[in-house]
Write an enzyme that holds these catalytic residues in place. Structure first.
Site, PDB file in Angstrom:
ATOM      1  N   ALA A   1      28.652 -18.863  12.277  1.00  0.00           N
ATOM      2  CA  ALA A   1      29.098 -19.160  11.006  1.00  0.00           C
ATOM      3  C   ALA A   1      28.146 -18.978   9.795  1.00  0.00           C
ATOM      4  O   ALA A   1      28.497 -19.028   8.815  1.00  0.00           O
ATOM      5  CB  ALA A   1      29.793 -20.613  11.068  1.00  0.00           C
ATOM      6  N   THR A   2      26.776 -19.110  10.209  1.00  0.00           N
ATOM      7  CA  THR A   2      25.907 -18.530   9.177  1.00  0.00           C
ATOM      8  C   THR A   2      25.860 -17.383   8.662  1.00  0.00           C
ATOM      9  O   THR A   2      26.134 -17.302   7.297  1.00  0.00           O
ATOM     10  CB  THR A   2      24.462 -18.986   9.627  1.00  0.00           C
ATOM     11  OG1 THR A   2      24.390 -20.075  10.198  1.00  0.00           O
ATOM     12  CG2 THR A   2      23.325 -18.544   8.925  1.00  0.00           C
TER      13      THR A   2
ATOM     14  N   ASN B   1      29.947 -31.427   8.348  1.00  0.00           N
ATOM     15  CA  ASN B   1      29.375 -31.855   9.532  1.00  0.00           C
ATOM     16  C   ASN B   1      28.496 -32.921   9.707  1.00  0.00           C
ATOM     17  O   ASN B   1      28.190 -33.407  10.859  1.00  0.00           O
ATOM     18  CB  ASN B   1      28.612 -30.322  10.041  1.00  0.00           C
ATOM     19  CG  ASN B   1      27.417 -30.160   8.486  1.00  0.00           C
ATOM     20  OD1 ASN B   1      27.932 -30.138   7.579  1.00  0.00           O
ATOM     21  ND2 ASN B   1      26.430 -30.198   8.882  1.00  0.00           N
TER      22      ASN B   1
ATOM     23  N   GLN C   1      33.539 -26.832  11.435  1.00  0.00           N
ATOM     24  CA  GLN C   1      33.677 -27.851  12.097  1.00  0.00           C
ATOM     25  C   GLN C   1      35.247 -28.372  12.293  1.00  0.00           C
ATOM     26  O   GLN C   1      35.392 -29.241  12.798  1.00  0.00           O
ATOM     27  CB  GLN C   1      33.279 -29.139  11.244  1.00  0.00           C
ATOM     28  CG  GLN C   1      31.614 -29.142  11.337  1.00  0.00           C
ATOM     29  CD  GLN C   1      30.834 -29.268  12.568  1.00  0.00           C
ATOM     30  OE1 GLN C   1      31.331 -29.922  13.653  1.00  0.00           O
ATOM     31  NE2 GLN C   1      29.420 -28.941  12.636  1.00  0.00           N
TER      32      GLN C   1
ATOM     33  N   ALA D   1      31.953 -20.037  17.432  1.00  0.00           N
ATOM     34  CA  ALA D   1      32.502 -20.460  18.751  1.00  0.00           C
ATOM     35  C   ALA D   1      31.834 -21.634  19.485  1.00  0.00           C
ATOM     36  O   ALA D   1      32.386 -22.466  20.212  1.00  0.00           O
ATOM     37  CB  ALA D   1      32.406 -19.276  19.943  1.00  0.00           C
ATOM     38  N   HIS D   2      30.674 -21.689  19.078  1.00  0.00           N
ATOM     39  CA  HIS D   2      29.902 -22.912  19.885  1.00  0.00           C
ATOM     40  C   HIS D   2      30.170 -24.164  19.406  1.00  0.00           C
ATOM     41  O   HIS D   2      29.765 -25.294  20.141  1.00  0.00           O
ATOM     42  CB  HIS D   2      28.314 -22.323  19.890  1.00  0.00           C
ATOM     43  CG  HIS D   2      27.590 -22.856  18.570  1.00  0.00           C
ATOM     44  ND1 HIS D   2      26.842 -24.175  18.398  1.00  0.00           N
ATOM     45  CD2 HIS D   2      27.504 -22.250  17.446  1.00  0.00           C
ATOM     46  CE1 HIS D   2      26.308 -24.171  17.017  1.00  0.00           C
ATOM     47  NE2 HIS D   2      26.623 -22.964  16.750  1.00  0.00           N
TER      48      HIS D   2
ATOM     49  N   THR E   1      26.835  -3.417  16.933  1.00  0.00           N
ATOM     50  CA  THR E   1      27.477  -3.548  18.416  1.00  0.00           C
ATOM     51  C   THR E   1      28.177  -4.941  18.695  1.00  0.00           C
ATOM     52  O   THR E   1      27.252  -5.898  18.532  1.00  0.00           O
ATOM     53  CB  THR E   1      26.657  -3.141  19.540  1.00  0.00           C
ATOM     54  OG1 THR E   1      26.374  -1.612  19.459  1.00  0.00           O
ATOM     55  CG2 THR E   1      27.454  -2.911  20.904  1.00  0.00           C
TER      56      THR E   1
ATOM     57  N   CYS F   1      20.592 -28.626  11.902  1.00  0.00           N
ATOM     58  CA  CYS F   1      19.629 -27.801  11.253  1.00  0.00           C
ATOM     59  C   CYS F   1      18.652 -28.233  10.365  1.00  0.00           C
ATOM     60  O   CYS F   1      17.718 -27.799  10.079  1.00  0.00           O
ATOM     61  CB  CYS F   1      20.620 -26.969  10.208  1.00  0.00           C
ATOM     62  SG  CYS F   1      21.831 -27.841   9.301  1.00  0.00           S
TER      63      CYS F   1
HETATM   64  C1  LIG Z   1      29.704 -26.701   8.809  1.00  0.00           C
HETATM   65  C2  LIG Z   1      28.715 -25.682   9.085  1.00  0.00           C
HETATM   66  N1  LIG Z   1      28.345 -24.589   8.690  1.00  0.00           N
HETATM   67  C3  LIG Z   1      27.831 -23.676   9.414  1.00  0.00           C
HETATM   68  C4  LIG Z   1      27.069 -23.906  10.457  1.00  0.00           C
HETATM   69  C5  LIG Z   1      26.228 -22.823  11.030  1.00  0.00           C
HETATM   70  O1  LIG Z   1      27.046 -22.230  12.415  1.00  0.00           O
HETATM   71  P1  LIG Z   1      26.424 -21.272  13.322  1.00  0.00           P
HETATM   72  O2  LIG Z   1      25.326 -22.074  14.156  1.00  0.00           O
HETATM   73  O3  LIG Z   1      27.348 -20.366  14.145  1.00  0.00           O
HETATM   74  O4  LIG Z   1      25.646 -20.313  12.305  1.00  0.00           O
HETATM   75  C6  LIG Z   1      27.239 -25.212  10.984  1.00  0.00           C
HETATM   76  C7  LIG Z   1      26.393 -25.555  12.268  1.00  0.00           C
HETATM   77  O5  LIG Z   1      25.266 -25.992  12.390  1.00  0.00           O
HETATM   78  C8  LIG Z   1      28.266 -26.070  10.559  1.00  0.00           C
HETATM   79  O6  LIG Z   1      28.323 -27.305  10.996  1.00  0.00           O
END
Ligand SMILES: Cc1ncc(COP(=O)(O)O)c(C=O)c1O
Length: 395
Positions: free
Chosen positions: A70-71, A155, A183, A204-205, A244, A338
């Site tokens: 997601a980042t 989150n 989330q 996914a995680h 890839t 984070c």
């Molecule tokens: C709301 C939100 N956005 C983005 C992220 C980042 O996701 P990823 O760890 O897949 O980069 C997170 C996870 O920490 C999240 O909770």
């Protein structure tokens, strides 16, 4: 190992997901870009995964771009659209409680001369704490706004934003709407058309899938979303994101999404019931404790106002870090994973109007697929004991 109530940080991979992934490390290891049978096998798996994931969110397969998480999806959406649409305007709108993976790209754009409006949210104590006010939102839009980015579910405090209403306002101005739904996917029903989003990030995680794989949904009709790719090279993902593809990860992502959607209704109810019990027992046992974030059982017409697996509680006169040290048998969080390494109190909690000390006295609980009723009972005992111990030490 401690009881794990930190599912907003990450989740254990479901063994069924691992099983689905395993062949793609060894026998079916091909590069989906190759023309031989190994490549074909990998390509077929990726396209089947794309279809599963697209269907789960009401999208078309061609609207899914695979990323590393997601980042990356947030960076691609925000920087990609802002750079591509600068001629239309250089104003972006978002919210103070967003994840750093949204706020930091916005700050970088601001340093490059874009104008960024970050909206306030309803304060602590309100039943709608953490929500964007629809009125303020509508007032923030202008002709030169090129992108709005509002997370679907927070989150830290689980607040679910009124996306459909936000989308209506965006449509009036012809502004693209991005949502970080990291989330929410797998925890709430998520349909890109019902929400009215044009871009959407997820990973996914957070839904019992593997780390390091995610997706960006990009609408391809009414309107067609175009963006400046942020990673260029081999032209994969129709030139939207070169590199890839992580085939085992993508296969696991799709299986995780499929499993989450299959049990969504029962899991939402089960999680909300466990979460509500955790809340009422903690708030009942510790009279000073306060719920942080929106009311637990409040509803929009189309769904809950708060993630069913989220709880955030303030224990005034304590310190979250000290509480966690006092209960090593419980894995929770005093902020987002984070940012919990930095000393700064949560920007989300401060956006609710909490003082730095108040923000430091909060704990975030995140429930998951394997959370049991016994674990909730045990967690209540551990937290109650830790709050008494730390509270008396600090008073
Ligand atoms: C709301 C939100 N956005 C983005 C992220 C980042 O996701 P990823 O760890 O897949 O980069 C997170 C996870 O920490 C999240 O909770």
């Amino acid at each position: 190992m401690p009881i794990y109530l930190d599912h907003h940080a990450t989740t254990p991979v479901d063994p069924r997901v691992v099983d689905a992934m395993l062949p793609y490390f060894t026998q079916k290891f091909g590069n989906p870009g190759s023309t031989h049978v190994y490549g074909e096998q990998a390509r077929e798996a990726v396209e089947a995964a794309r279809e599963t994931i697209a269907r789960a969110i009401g999208a078309k397969p061609s609207e899914i771009v695979f990323t590393s998480g997601a980042t990356e999806s947030n960076n691609l959406a925000i920087r990609g659209v802002a750079e591509r649409k600068r001629r239309r305007g250089d104003h972006l709108v978002s919210v103070k409680t967003e994840h750093p993976a949204v706020l930091d790209p916005l700050a970088q754009l601001a340093a490059r001369g874009y104008e960024v409006t970050l909206l306030d949210v309803e304060p602590h104590g309100s039943p709608l704490a953490g929500m964007v006010s629809e009125e303020h939102f509508a007032e923030s839009l202008r002709d030169e706004t090129c992108l709005v980015s509002v997370m679907l579910a927070n989150n830290e405090i689980g607040a679910v934003q009124p996306m459909a209403a936000i989308s209506d306002d965006c449509k009036q101005y012809g502004v693209l709407l991005h949502s970080d739904a990291t989330q929410a996917v797998g925890k709430l029903p998520v349909d890109v058309n019902e929400l009215g989003v044009d871009l959407m990030s997820f990973t996914a995680h957070k839904l019992h899938g593997p780390k390091g794989v995610g997706a960006l949904y990009m609408r391809r009709r009414d309107p067609v979303v175009r963006l400046q790719p942020q990673s260029i090279g081999g032209g994969q993902e129709q030139n939207r994101r070169s590199g890839t593809l992580n085939v085992p990860g993508i296969v696991g992502f799709a299986e995780a999404v499929r499993l989450a959607v299959e049990s969504l209704d029962t899991e939402m109810a089960r999680m909300a019931a466990l979460r509500n019990r955790l809340a009422s027992e903690l708030l009942g046992a510790l009279p000073g404790a306060q719920l942080v974030g929106p009311e637990l059982d409040a509803e929009y017409v189309d769904g809950p106002l708060r993630l069913p697996n989220n709880l955030n509680v303030m224990f005034p006169g304590t310190d979250g870090e000290a509480l966690m040290l006092a209960m090593p048998e419980l894995a929770v969080s005093s902020g987002a994973a984070c940012s919990s390494k930095s000393d700064e109190p949560s920007h989300v909690l401060q956006a609710l109007g909490l003082s730095p000390d108040e923000a430091r006295s909060c704990l975030r609980f995140g429930l998951g697929r394997y959370t049991t009723s016994d674990e909730i009972d045990h967690a209540v005992q551990l937290v109650t004991a830790a709050v008494s111990k730390v509270g008396s030490l600090m008073s």
